[in-house]
Design an enzyme around this catalytic site. Structure first.
Site, short mmCIF file in Angstrom:
data_model
loop_
_atom_site.label_atom_id
_atom_site.label_comp_id
_atom_site.label_asym_id
_atom_site.label_seq_id
_atom_site.Cartn_x
_atom_site.Cartn_y
_atom_site.Cartn_z
CB VAL A 109 -0.92 0.05 1.25
CG1 VAL A 109 -2.06 1.01 1.02
CG2 VAL A 109 -1.46 -1.32 1.58
CG ASP A 110 1.19 5.55 -2.42
OD1 ASP A 110 2.35 5.95 -2.29
OD2 ASP A 110 0.22 6.32 -2.59
#
Ligand code: ADP
Ligand code: MG
Length: 292
Positions: A37-38
């Site tokens: 996840v960014d």
């Protein structure tokens, strides 16, 4: 998978704001064991604002913001927009910039009122020969609160540091807990500094962090995990996430994200709600078990 059951799954997803591009994405989702996840714009709102201004002796707060904002006005980065907004809030007139440059994932530079201004992360300014030792104490303190420290240099000398904070999305913590609870490995992937990234990760219950990752290297993290035998979903919003979304087994874009991110992804979460990741997996499981 029969076309009919796929259509039903895709239709159910659409009603929940989870847009599934094709049968392949729906089929692969149930096999995912790792979710990358960014941070910025994916775990956080992506609406950063300046929360502290700390000039060195010889500069005023307004001086610092005015010079930084003048350069950032030409930037397309959300951090740049936050600095320009701070300049507006303070009612400052922004001088024009020339020789603007914006090395991706690092910061911006340009010439303002005859002075060379650089604004960005520590690595960028240090590579430009700026000695940041006087600012490292204050910067670390800001980072431990989860803020991003943005340094400003004038003619090669440190002028101060700005704290930029981006609130985490409502529901992000719960969404992460749910993913971990279903046995998934959740990993944060960000271009931001390690201390800042870890502060945000801790708040969200994420215990694995890849920080200081340059935009062009994000996809390498995906590829390494895949080589290790992982089935990887990658969630991101930015232009700089697009290659990683494309490299993942399943790319997941935020609906408010960049067009190129959405085009590179197999799944789009219309409202940017991270709960959609678990919902998409549940749909995949239901669809695939229907078929078997
Ligand atoms: P993320 O992966 O979290 O979305 P980016 O890769 O876009 O972040 O940026 C990484 C880092 O580069 C930022 O945290 C910031 O320190 C620095 N940076 C990038 N663009 C700018 C800018 N316009 N102004 C200041 N700093 C910037
Ligand atoms: Mg982002």
């Amino acid at each position: 998978a029969t076309p009919m059951s796929i259509m039903v799954g895709v239709g159910k997803g659409a009603r929940m704001g989870v847009l599934i591009r094709d049968a392949e994405a729906l089929e692969r989702l149930e096999k995912v064991d790792t979710v990358l996840v960014d941070k910025t714009g994916t775990l956080t709102e992506g609406k950063p604002s300046v929360t502290a201004v700390e000039p060195v002796a010889g500069f005023g707060e307004d001086d610092l913001v005015r010079l930084a904002a003048a350069v950032e006005r030409s930037s397309e980065h959300p951090l740049g927009a936050a600095i320009v907004a701070a300049g507006k809030d303070r009612g400052l007139d922004l001088p024009v910039v020339s020789d603007f440059a914006a090395p991706s994932g690092k910061g911006v530079s340009g010439r303002v009122e005859g002075k060379e201004i650089a604004v960005g992360n520590a690595g960028f300014l240090e590579a430009e020969g700026v000695d940041l030792s006087a600012l490292s104490g204050p910067a670390d303190e800001l980072r431990r609160d989860g803020a991003t420290a943005v340094f400003v240099a004038v003619d090669g000398r440190p002028a101060g540091v700005l704290a930029i904070a981006d609130p985490v999305k409502a529901g992000a913590e719960e969404a992460i807990r749910e993913l971990k609870g279903s046995g998934l490995r959740v990993v944060m992937l960000t271009g931001d500094n390690r201390t800042t990234a870890e502060a945000v990760a801790r708040r969200l219950g994420i215990d694995e962090v890849h920080a200081d990752v340059l935009p062009e290297r994000k996809h390498e993290v995906v590829e390494t995990l895949k080589r290790e035998g992982r089935v990887v979903a990658m969630a991101g919003d930015g232009v700089n996430d697009a290659p990683a979304l494309a490299a993942a087994d399943v790319g997941i874009a935020m609906g408010a994200g960049a067009d190129v991110a959405i085009e590179s992804a197999g799944v789009t979460l219309v409202r940017g709600d991270l709960k959609g990741i678990a919902q998409a997996r549940a749909l995949s499981k239901a669809t695939m078990s229907n078929i078997r």
